[in-house]
Design a protein around this motif. Structure first.
Motif, PDB file in Angstrom:
ATOM      1  N   LEU A 221       0.820  -1.209   0.000  1.00  0.00           N
ATOM      2  CA  LEU A 221       0.000   0.000   0.000  1.00  0.00           C
ATOM      3  C   LEU A 221       0.856   1.264   0.000  1.00  0.00           C
ATOM      4  O   LEU A 221       0.524   2.253  -0.664  1.00  0.00           O
ATOM      5  CB  LEU A 221      -0.950  -0.003   1.198  1.00  0.00           C
ATOM      6  CG  LEU A 221      -2.075  -1.044   1.131  1.00  0.00           C
ATOM      7  CD1 LEU A 221      -2.813  -1.129   2.466  1.00  0.00           C
ATOM      8  CD2 LEU A 221      -3.062  -0.714   0.015  1.00  0.00           C
ATOM      9  N   LEU A 222       1.968   1.233   0.727  1.00  0.00           N
ATOM     10  CA  LEU A 222       2.875   2.378   0.713  1.00  0.00           C
ATOM     11  C   LEU A 222       3.446   2.592  -0.686  1.00  0.00           C
ATOM     12  O   LEU A 222       3.616   3.740  -1.137  1.00  0.00           O
ATOM     13  CB  LEU A 222       4.006   2.180   1.719  1.00  0.00           C
ATOM     14  CG  LEU A 222       3.622   2.296   3.200  1.00  0.00           C
ATOM     15  CD1 LEU A 222       4.821   1.977   4.071  1.00  0.00           C
ATOM     16  CD2 LEU A 222       3.094   3.691   3.517  1.00  0.00           C
ATOM     17  N   GLU A 223       3.734   1.499  -1.375  1.00  0.00           N
ATOM     18  CA  GLU A 223       4.201   1.608  -2.759  1.00  0.00           C
ATOM     19  C   GLU A 223       3.124   2.246  -3.635  1.00  0.00           C
ATOM     20  O   GLU A 223       3.408   3.122  -4.461  1.00  0.00           O
ATOM     21  CB  GLU A 223       4.545   0.209  -3.284  1.00  0.00           C
ATOM     22  CG  GLU A 223       5.207   0.203  -4.648  1.00  0.00           C
ATOM     23  CD  GLU A 223       6.673   0.618  -4.606  1.00  0.00           C
ATOM     24  OE1 GLU A 223       7.090   1.332  -5.528  1.00  0.00           O
ATOM     25  OE2 GLU A 223       7.372   0.238  -3.652  1.00  0.00           O
ATOM     26  N   ARG A 224       1.887   1.844  -3.402  1.00  0.00           N
ATOM     27  CA  ARG A 224       0.764   2.344  -4.207  1.00  0.00           C
ATOM     28  C   ARG A 224       0.582   3.851  -4.061  1.00  0.00           C
ATOM     29  O   ARG A 224       0.238   4.529  -5.027  1.00  0.00           O
ATOM     30  CB  ARG A 224      -0.532   1.655  -3.769  1.00  0.00           C
ATOM     31  CG  ARG A 224      -0.594   0.185  -4.060  1.00  0.00           C
ATOM     32  CD  ARG A 224      -1.156  -0.110  -5.414  1.00  0.00           C
ATOM     33  NE  ARG A 224      -2.435   0.573  -5.598  1.00  0.00           N
ATOM     34  CZ  ARG A 224      -3.579   0.217  -5.030  1.00  0.00           C
ATOM     35  NH1 ARG A 224      -3.608  -0.823  -4.225  1.00  0.00           N
ATOM     36  NH2 ARG A 224      -4.681   0.881  -5.265  1.00  0.00           N
ATOM     37  N   VAL A 225       0.803   4.371  -2.859  1.00  0.00           N
ATOM     38  CA  VAL A 225       0.559   5.797  -2.638  1.00  0.00           C
ATOM     39  C   VAL A 225       1.849   6.621  -2.667  1.00  0.00           C
ATOM     40  O   VAL A 225       1.851   7.794  -2.312  1.00  0.00           O
ATOM     41  CB  VAL A 225      -0.198   6.041  -1.310  1.00  0.00           C
ATOM     42  CG1 VAL A 225      -1.558   5.365  -1.347  1.00  0.00           C
ATOM     43  CG2 VAL A 225       0.609   5.570  -0.095  1.00  0.00           C
ATOM     44  N   GLY A 226       2.942   5.992  -3.109  1.00  0.00           N
ATOM     45  CA  GLY A 226       4.175   6.726  -3.318  1.00  0.00           C
ATOM     46  C   GLY A 226       4.969   7.035  -2.064  1.00  0.00           C
ATOM     47  O   GLY A 226       5.756   7.996  -2.042  1.00  0.00           O
TER      48      GLY A 226
ATOM     49  N   LEU B   6      -0.651   9.168   2.999  1.00  0.00           N
ATOM     50  CA  LEU B   6      -0.627   8.089   3.985  1.00  0.00           C
ATOM     51  C   LEU B   6      -2.051   7.753   4.433  1.00  0.00           C
ATOM     52  O   LEU B   6      -2.402   6.569   4.563  1.00  0.00           O
ATOM     53  CB  LEU B   6       0.224   8.499   5.183  1.00  0.00           C
ATOM     54  CG  LEU B   6       0.215   7.553   6.384  1.00  0.00           C
ATOM     55  CD1 LEU B   6       0.664   6.151   5.986  1.00  0.00           C
ATOM     56  CD2 LEU B   6       1.098   8.104   7.505  1.00  0.00           C
ATOM     57  N   GLU B   7      -2.848   8.763   4.673  1.00  0.00           N
ATOM     58  CA  GLU B   7      -4.211   8.498   5.104  1.00  0.00           C
ATOM     59  C   GLU B   7      -4.996   7.747   4.032  1.00  0.00           C
ATOM     60  O   GLU B   7      -5.795   6.858   4.344  1.00  0.00           O
ATOM     61  CB  GLU B   7      -4.930   9.806   5.462  1.00  0.00           C
ATOM     62  CG  GLU B   7      -6.235   9.555   6.200  1.00  0.00           C
ATOM     63  CD  GLU B   7      -7.065  10.806   6.335  1.00  0.00           C
ATOM     64  OE1 GLU B   7      -7.847  10.869   7.280  1.00  0.00           O
ATOM     65  OE2 GLU B   7      -6.951  11.698   5.486  1.00  0.00           O
ATOM     66  N   ILE B   8      -4.745   8.062   2.777  1.00  0.00           N
ATOM     67  CA  ILE B   8      -5.386   7.325   1.693  1.00  0.00           C
ATOM     68  C   ILE B   8      -4.909   5.873   1.688  1.00  0.00           C
ATOM     69  O   ILE B   8      -5.690   4.941   1.498  1.00  0.00           O
ATOM     70  CB  ILE B   8      -5.126   8.008   0.339  1.00  0.00           C
ATOM     71  CG1 ILE B   8      -5.877   9.339   0.281  1.00  0.00           C
ATOM     72  CG2 ILE B   8      -5.542   7.108  -0.824  1.00  0.00           C
ATOM     73  CD1 ILE B   8      -5.589  10.169  -0.955  1.00  0.00           C
ATOM     74  N   GLY B   9      -3.607   5.670   1.930  1.00  0.00           N
ATOM     75  CA  GLY B   9      -3.100   4.304   2.032  1.00  0.00           C
ATOM     76  C   GLY B   9      -3.785   3.528   3.140  1.00  0.00           C
ATOM     77  O   GLY B   9      -4.106   2.341   2.983  1.00  0.00           O
TER      78      GLY B   9
ATOM     79  N   LEU C  36      -7.176   2.528   1.985  1.00  0.00           N
ATOM     80  CA  LEU C  36      -7.130   1.437   1.006  1.00  0.00           C
ATOM     81  C   LEU C  36      -6.906   0.074   1.656  1.00  0.00           C
ATOM     82  O   LEU C  36      -7.105  -0.960   1.005  1.00  0.00           O
ATOM     83  CB  LEU C  36      -6.016   1.692  -0.011  1.00  0.00           C
ATOM     84  CG  LEU C  36      -6.206   2.883  -0.951  1.00  0.00           C
ATOM     85  CD1 LEU C  36      -4.967   3.076  -1.804  1.00  0.00           C
ATOM     86  CD2 LEU C  36      -7.443   2.691  -1.828  1.00  0.00           C
ATOM     87  N   ALA C  37      -6.519   0.065   2.928  1.00  0.00           N
ATOM     88  CA  ALA C  37      -6.278  -1.208   3.619  1.00  0.00           C
ATOM     89  C   ALA C  37      -7.530  -2.081   3.653  1.00  0.00           C
ATOM     90  O   ALA C  37      -7.435  -3.305   3.720  1.00  0.00           O
ATOM     91  CB  ALA C  37      -5.787  -0.952   5.041  1.00  0.00           C
ATOM     92  N   SER C  38      -8.700  -1.456   3.605  1.00  0.00           N
ATOM     93  CA  SER C  38      -9.947  -2.222   3.631  1.00  0.00           C
ATOM     94  C   SER C  38     -10.355  -2.715   2.245  1.00  0.00           C
ATOM     95  O   SER C  38     -11.402  -3.339   2.093  1.00  0.00           O
ATOM     96  CB  SER C  38     -11.081  -1.364   4.204  1.00  0.00           C
ATOM     97  OG  SER C  38     -11.352  -0.250   3.361  1.00  0.00           O
ATOM     98  N   GLU C  39      -9.510  -2.436   1.230  1.00  0.00           N
ATOM     99  CA  GLU C  39      -9.778  -2.831  -0.154  1.00  0.00           C
ATOM    100  C   GLU C  39     -11.179  -2.392  -0.591  1.00  0.00           C
ATOM    101  O   GLU C  39     -11.990  -3.193  -1.051  1.00  0.00           O
ATOM    102  CB  GLU C  39      -9.586  -4.339  -0.326  1.00  0.00           C
ATOM    103  CG  GLU C  39      -8.179  -4.782   0.022  1.00  0.00           C
ATOM    104  CD  GLU C  39      -7.990  -6.285  -0.071  1.00  0.00           C
ATOM    105  OE1 GLU C  39      -8.946  -6.982  -0.472  1.00  0.00           O
ATOM    106  OE2 GLU C  39      -6.890  -6.743   0.272  1.00  0.00           O
ATOM    107  N   PRO C  40     -11.481  -1.100  -0.473  1.00  0.00           N
ATOM    108  CA  PRO C  40     -12.834  -0.620  -0.764  1.00  0.00           C
ATOM    109  C   PRO C  40     -13.151  -0.637  -2.255  1.00  0.00           C
ATOM    110  O   PRO C  40     -12.257  -0.475  -3.099  1.00  0.00           O
ATOM    111  CB  PRO C  40     -12.796   0.824  -0.246  1.00  0.00           C
ATOM    112  CG  PRO C  40     -11.370   1.236  -0.435  1.00  0.00           C
ATOM    113  CD  PRO C  40     -10.567   0.001  -0.111  1.00  0.00           C
TER     114      PRO C  40
END
Length: 253
Positions: free
Chosen positions: A135-140, A160-163, A166-170
């Motif tokens: 997820l960190l890779e995904r959000v740069g 980071l907050e967006i990452g 995304l942890a819940s795979e919405p």
């Protein structure tokens, strides 16, 4: 821009919201297409944040109905929206400043899979750590992995907050003024991130920077004085004379 399908993932039917004697929203009917980036825009005081709160379950409407994937979800608690596949990122950054960037995302992922489970298998914890790295890779933010979240720049904290969201795979990601308080460079980075996210899931964002969202949105809803003023593609909105009048003299940031 993401390729939009005609199927709606979220709909509102004549929703309204009153706070005492004040009407914040009035009879808004709209639909949000699956796989699209839809931006809700309007001048200050237009009702954008109130509408966002209705869409995310933070507020129950005073009137009307909300449907998610064809199901009536009007008045459901906010945590029920999250379990249905709806995640949101707030206008005010909400991270754990003392924890590292990686720990913030791992905790967000762990909260969804192992609440109250103190006997968590080591292999499962490794999976959570790997998911956080992904997820960190995904959000740069992969290169900020060990940095305390509180030491990140404002734009990085928003990413980071967006990452964490995304942890819940919405299936649906809601973003409330994701570029608020950002420098022009941070804003461009955030817009690039939103475009990438929109290629994988439905994104709805509230924004008052009309010019910024024109280039990334599949559709736009324009609110004014709590009512739906216009909706359509960016080209439709650019040509709309009523929208032009509302924004005449409005300073774009």
């Amino acid at each position: 821009m993401s390729a939009a399908s005609s199927e709606a993932i979220l709909r509102t039917f004549k929703v309204g919201k009153r706070f005492g004697g004040f009407t914040a929203l009035k009879d808004i009917s709209a639909e949000f297409r699956r796989g699209a980036i839809t931006s809700i825009i309007g001048p200050n005081g237009a009702g954008k944040s109130t509408y966002f709160n209705l869409l995310s379950g933070a507020f129950a409407p005073s009137s009307g109905r909300v449907e998610f994937e064809g199901k009536d979800v009007t008045g459901l608690a906010q945590h029920q929206f999250a379990h249905m596949g709806v995640a949101k990122s707030f206008q005010i950054t909400n991270v754990f400043p003392q924890l590292s960037t990686h720990e913030n995302v791992r905790v967000a992922a762990q909260a969804l899979t192992s609440r109250f489970d103190i006997w968590r298998p080591r292999a499962a914890m490794t999976e959570l750590a790997d998911k956080a790295d992904h997820l960190l890779e995904r959000v740069g933010l992969a290169d900020r992995r060990t940095r305390p979240a509180g030491s990140l720049a404002h734009g990085e904290q928003r990413a980071l907050e967006i990452g964490m969201a995304l942890a819940s795979e919405p299936r649906l990601l809601l973003l409330d003024e994701p570029t608020a308080g950002m420098s022009p460079e941070e804003t461009r980075t955030m817009m690039d991130l939103i475009v990438r996210l929109g290629q994988e899931r439905t994104v709805i964002l509230v924004e008052h920077k009309m010019k910024l969202v024109m280039g990334i949105s599949d559709r736009l809803l324009v609110l004014h004085h709590g009512e739906l003023l216009a909706e359509g593609s960016p080209d439709d909105i650019r040509r709309n004379e009523t929208v032009k009048r509302v924004y005449l003299g409005q300073r774009e940031h």
